[in-house]
Design an enzyme around this catalytic site. Structure first.
Site, PDB file in Angstrom:
ATOM      1  N   GLU A  41       0.884  -1.158   0.000  1.00 15.36           N
ATOM      2  CA  GLU A  41       0.000   0.000   0.000  1.00 15.36           C
ATOM      3  C   GLU A  41       0.927   1.214   0.000  1.00 15.36           C
ATOM      4  OE1 GLU A  41      -3.547   1.251   2.871  1.00 15.36           O
ATOM      5  OE2 GLU A  41      -2.794  -0.773   3.202  1.00 15.36           O
ATOM      6  N   ARG A  73       5.029 -13.033   9.682  1.00 20.01           N
ATOM      7  CA  ARG A  73       5.736 -11.806   9.365  1.00 20.01           C
ATOM      8  C   ARG A  73       7.070 -11.766  10.111  1.00 20.01           C
ATOM      9  NH1 ARG A  73       3.620  -6.663   9.676  1.00 20.01           N
ATOM     10  NH2 ARG A  73       1.827  -7.402   8.566  1.00 20.01           N
ATOM     11  N   LYS A  96       4.154   0.440  11.290  1.00 22.08           N
ATOM     12  CA  LYS A  96       4.156   1.706  10.564  1.00 22.08           C
ATOM     13  C   LYS A  96       3.822   2.866  11.512  1.00 22.08           C
ATOM     14  CE  LYS A  96       2.992   0.819   6.211  1.00 22.08           C
ATOM     15  NZ  LYS A  96       2.009   0.468   5.174  1.00 22.08           N
TER      16      LYS A  96
HETATM   17  P1  ATP Z   1      -0.146  -1.762   7.083  1.00 15.77           P
HETATM   18  O1  ATP Z   1      -0.992  -2.959   6.794  1.00 15.77           O
HETATM   19  O2  ATP Z   1      -0.035  -1.370   8.512  1.00 15.77           O
HETATM   20  O3  ATP Z   1      -0.405  -0.642   6.158  1.00 15.77           O
HETATM   21  P2  ATP Z   1       1.987  -3.351   6.037  1.00 15.77           P
HETATM   22  O4  ATP Z   1       3.340  -3.403   6.634  1.00 15.77           O
HETATM   23  O5  ATP Z   1       1.151  -4.546   6.009  1.00 15.77           O
HETATM   24  O6  ATP Z   1       1.344  -2.170   6.784  1.00 15.77           O
HETATM   25  P3  ATP Z   1       1.687  -3.272   3.184  1.00 15.77           P
HETATM   26  O7  ATP Z   1       2.042  -2.194   2.259  1.00 15.77           O
HETATM   27  O8  ATP Z   1       0.285  -3.713   3.218  1.00 15.77           O
HETATM   28  O9  ATP Z   1       2.147  -2.760   4.582  1.00 15.77           O
HETATM   29  O10 ATP Z   1       2.635  -4.524   2.956  1.00 15.77           O
HETATM   30  C1  ATP Z   1       3.013  -5.007   1.701  1.00 15.77           C
HETATM   31  C2  ATP Z   1       3.407  -6.444   1.806  1.00 15.77           C
HETATM   32  O11 ATP Z   1       4.478  -6.609   2.728  1.00 15.77           O
HETATM   33  C3  ATP Z   1       2.270  -7.298   2.297  1.00 15.77           C
HETATM   34  O12 ATP Z   1       2.157  -8.447   1.476  1.00 15.77           O
HETATM   35  C4  ATP Z   1       2.667  -7.669   3.686  1.00 15.77           C
HETATM   36  O13 ATP Z   1       2.179  -8.924   4.028  1.00 15.77           O
HETATM   37  C5  ATP Z   1       4.184  -7.646   3.631  1.00 15.77           C
HETATM   38  N1  ATP Z   1       4.751  -7.338   4.934  1.00 15.77           N
HETATM   39  C6  ATP Z   1       4.517  -6.253   5.687  1.00 15.77           C
HETATM   40  N2  ATP Z   1       5.146  -6.330   6.873  1.00 15.77           N
HETATM   41  C7  ATP Z   1       5.828  -7.500   6.870  1.00 15.77           C
HETATM   42  C8  ATP Z   1       6.689  -8.177   7.803  1.00 15.77           C
HETATM   43  N3  ATP Z   1       6.978  -7.645   8.999  1.00 15.77           N
HETATM   44  N4  ATP Z   1       7.193  -9.374   7.445  1.00 15.77           N
HETATM   45  C9  ATP Z   1       6.924  -9.904   6.251  1.00 15.77           C
HETATM   46  N5  ATP Z   1       6.126  -9.337   5.326  1.00 15.77           N
HETATM   47  C10 ATP Z   1       5.574  -8.146   5.626  1.00 15.77           C
HETATM   48 MG    MG Z   2      -0.987  -4.184   4.937  1.00 14.61          MG
END
Ligand code: ATP
Ligand code: MG
Length: 630
Positions: A92, A327, A337
């Site tokens: 995102e 994760r 975030k």
């Molecule tokens: P939020 O959902 O709080 O906006 P997010 O870290 O999930 O934050 P995204 O942009 O949705 O942000 O994440 C993009 C991709 O990165 C998603 O497929 C997510 O599953 C993966 N991702 C995010 N954080 C982690 C993590 N700590 N370990 C592994 N993969 C992650």
């Molecule tokens: Mg997310």
């Protein structure tokens, strides 16, 4: 609950998961690490097993691909998909990527590379309020920087989910037509109550029995902007008594009068994330949709939705399969975030690219390498169980890569003057230092030596402690790549502070000369010539937090005590020094990396370095055993 992932902590390493006792609320956290990180080959894991089985069964072999995202009929008109699998990384664009994203990027792009597939970079920008162009650009940069690409001569798989809104509305209308969705006019509160609880079934909405015609009419009028935000919502019609709350008629389209960065004011209805995501995957022919564990409970809805749409011939089969992995959680690091934003906004750090931030822009500035991230991702592997990975595993990956690639240089970080009393004033001679001890092909460089040198303050003791092997009156040491010197004393200022050390050198002892072997000394000091070296700003970075679980509970905490992660900020996470560097470092360009002997790996800051005046950031120290080995 800040660290709920520790409930059943499993350390996953290269696919082999080892149970460790759960240690929530048990005082300082113990960290688990693999026995022998450097010998592990890329291991198989449960995701690879799924892909192997799918490929062996030819599950995706008949899929067709038109070269572009689209509905089933468009894809069916295309050729057989040359990509054996398709994965995607779907950020995102509402923030900077962090170390957790790096794991996901390495996993998704890595699998596509390994299996002759494709990985798409898809911006999940269906939420009109939050996304910004600045983030899109920085994400593109970060994925490139990590060494991956979504584009070649044949395909360019960079997509924006907001380009799919027409298809998403078509999918929503299809659900209405097939009796699988309805427009609800209950208030948000009524709907929340109607949803029930984990132990109590939900209640059917009074709107559940609207006719298809009425639903269609209302949904069209929602799109036409006839209603204010929240007046109506489109819901999937599944089962209000389902044990999985996500299947109790989840909302799929809402009214939102907002301007979208891509589609402007074209839409005033926007899809919910859980509805949009499976459709994005299906439109892009994704075979394996890999996400983090919190989406596990959404998988039944993912499958339900795509099944309904495939039944309506909107998508070809086989449908994408959602696969969840745990994760990345790292000790000494926060990856949420919200917390990262707080660190930046409250100025605990100097912006998103502060070298102490666990963002990829920060890591890059700190001198961490893409190769190091890829190695790290491979080593932590993937697993289904939440785990806390030790930060040193990341540091070791960085060290290992830089040990191979970084040329060696000399820097004195805490300078004290050494005067060679029997060395002629104004004389200079070159000493030759190998650029890389393991790579003679990288040659040697000249280090000028003169009568006055800078050495590290800690390399002299007037009264040596037991076992001290460096300079003290009467002791002999070797000046690295140069001569053996014998210490004769020191000068002090009025306060008794040592301001210079004196020695004399043994002219026939120069390294590389036949006489060098005649002298056996235990200490070996690095040095920079006062007349030829230059001063530079060097920043010694350390961990941003001083505890493994920032904000986590500690032994003896009252049961209701909530700690603030900011209380665990490390006050010494950066130390600024004016160092003396050997002459050749004056030529360093932004992002050049070096090992400063005995001190660690350093990078010339990509923004603050000027031509002829580089500024250095410490990326990572040497192993302790090496650092103390003089
Ligand atoms: P939020 O959902 O709080 O906006 P997010 O870290 O999930 O934050 P995204 O942009 O949705 O942000 O994440 C993009 C991709 O990165 C998603 O497929 C997510 O599953 C993966 N991702 C995010 N954080 C982690 C993590 N700590 N370990 C592994 N993969 C992650
Ligand atoms: Mg997310």
């Amino acid at each position: 609950m800040l660290f709920k992932f520790l409930d059943s902590a499993v350390f996953a390493y290269s696919g082999a998961a080892v149970k460790i006792p759960h240690f929530r609320n048990q005082g300082p956290r113990r960290e688990q690490r693999p026995e022998n990180p450097s010998t592990a080959a890329p291991a198989t894991n449960f995701i690879r097993n799924i892909i192997d089985a799918d490929l062996a069964a030819g599950k995706h072999a008949q899929r067709r691909w038109s070269g572009q995202p689209g509905l089933g009929d468009q894809q069916q008109a295309g050729d057989l998909d040359a990509a054996r699998i398709r994965t995607r990384f779907p950020p995102e664009p509402n923030g900077y990527l962090h170390f957790g994203h790096a794991k996901s990027i390495c996993l998704n792009f890595g699998l596509a590379n390994d299996y002759g597939g494709r990985c798409h970079l898809r911006f999940d920008d269906t939420n009109p309020e939050k996304e910004e162009k600045e983030y899109v650009d920085s994400i593109i940069d970060a994925v490139h920087w990590l060494g991956f690409s979504w584009q070649d001569d044949v395909e360019n798989n960079l997509y924006f989910a907001s380009d799919y809104f027409d298809w998403m509305v078509a999918c929503a209308e299809s659900l209405i037509q097939t009796g699988n969705a309805y427009v609800d006019s209950q208030s948000a509160d009524e709907m929340r109550i109607g949803r029930g609880t984990l132990t109590q079934a939900g209640l059917d909405s009074p709107c559940r029995h609207r006719s298809i015609e009425e639903n269609m009419d209302l949904f069209r009028r929602m799109q036409a902007g006839e209603f204010p935000d929240g007046a109506y919502i489109l819901r999937a019609k599944i089962d209000m008594a389902s044990p999985n709350i996500n299947l109790r008629d989840p909302a799929i389209y809402r009214i939102r009068h907002a301007t979208h960065h891509n589609t402007g004011d074209k839409w005033c209805v926007y899809p919910m994330y859980t509805f949009a995501h499976p459709i994005e995957d299906a439109l892009e022919n994704i075979t394996h949709s890999i996400c983090t564990l919190e989406f596990e409970d959404q998988r039944p809805f993912y499958d339900w939705l795509l099944e309904r749409l495939a039944e309506a011939n909107l998508f070809q089969r086989p449908l994408p399969q959602q696969i969840e992995f745990s994760r990345l959680n790292l000790s000494y690091v926060v990856l949420s975030k919200r917390k990262l934003i707080q660190l930046v906004e409250e100025k605990h750090v100097n912006g998103w690219d502060d070298p102490r931030m666990p963002t990829l822009v920060g890591a890059r500035r700190r001198g961490y390498t893409p190769e190091g991230f890829r190695l790290f991702a491979e080593r932590v592997g993937v697993s289904k169980s939440d785990s806390l990975i030790e930060y040193t595993l990341l540091e070791e990956a960085m060290r290992e890569v830089m040990n191979e690639t970084a040329e060696r240089r000399i820097a004195v970080l805490d300078p004290l003057k050494l005067i060679i009393d029997n060395y002629p004033e104004g004389q200079r001679e070159d000493c030759f230092a190998p650029n890389h001890p393991l790579k003679p092909e990288l040659g040697k460089r000249a280090m000028p030596l003169g009568r006055e040198l800078w050495i590290e303050r800690e390399d002299f003791m007037e009264v040596p402690s037991k076992g001290y092997r460096r300079l003290y009156p009467g002791n002999r040491v070797r000046l690295r790549y140069g001569f053996v010197v014998e210490c004769s004393g020191c000068d002090k200022d009025a306060n008794g502070e040592i301001i210079a050390v004196h020695c004399h050198y043994l002219p026939d002892s120069k390294s590389g000369s036949p006489g060098a072997d005649n002298y056996k000394v235990k200490g070996n000091l690095h040095w920079v010539s006062v007349a030829h070296g230059h001063q530079a700003d060097v920043r010694l970075y350390d961990r941003l937090f001083s505890t493994p679980a920032p904000g986590g509970r500690r032994e003896g905490d009252a049961p209701d005590l909530e700690r603030d992660f900011l209380d665990d900020l490390n006050p010494d996470s950066v130390v600024l020094v004016k160092a003396w560097l050997e002459p050749s470092l004056r030529l360093a360009r932004a992002e050049d990396r070096f090992q400063f002997e005995r001190h660690g790996y350093f990078v010339a800051d990509r923004f603050d370095s000027k031509d002829g005046a580089p500024v250095f950031n410490r990326s990572v120290t040497l192993k302790d055993s090496l650092a103390k080995n003089t």
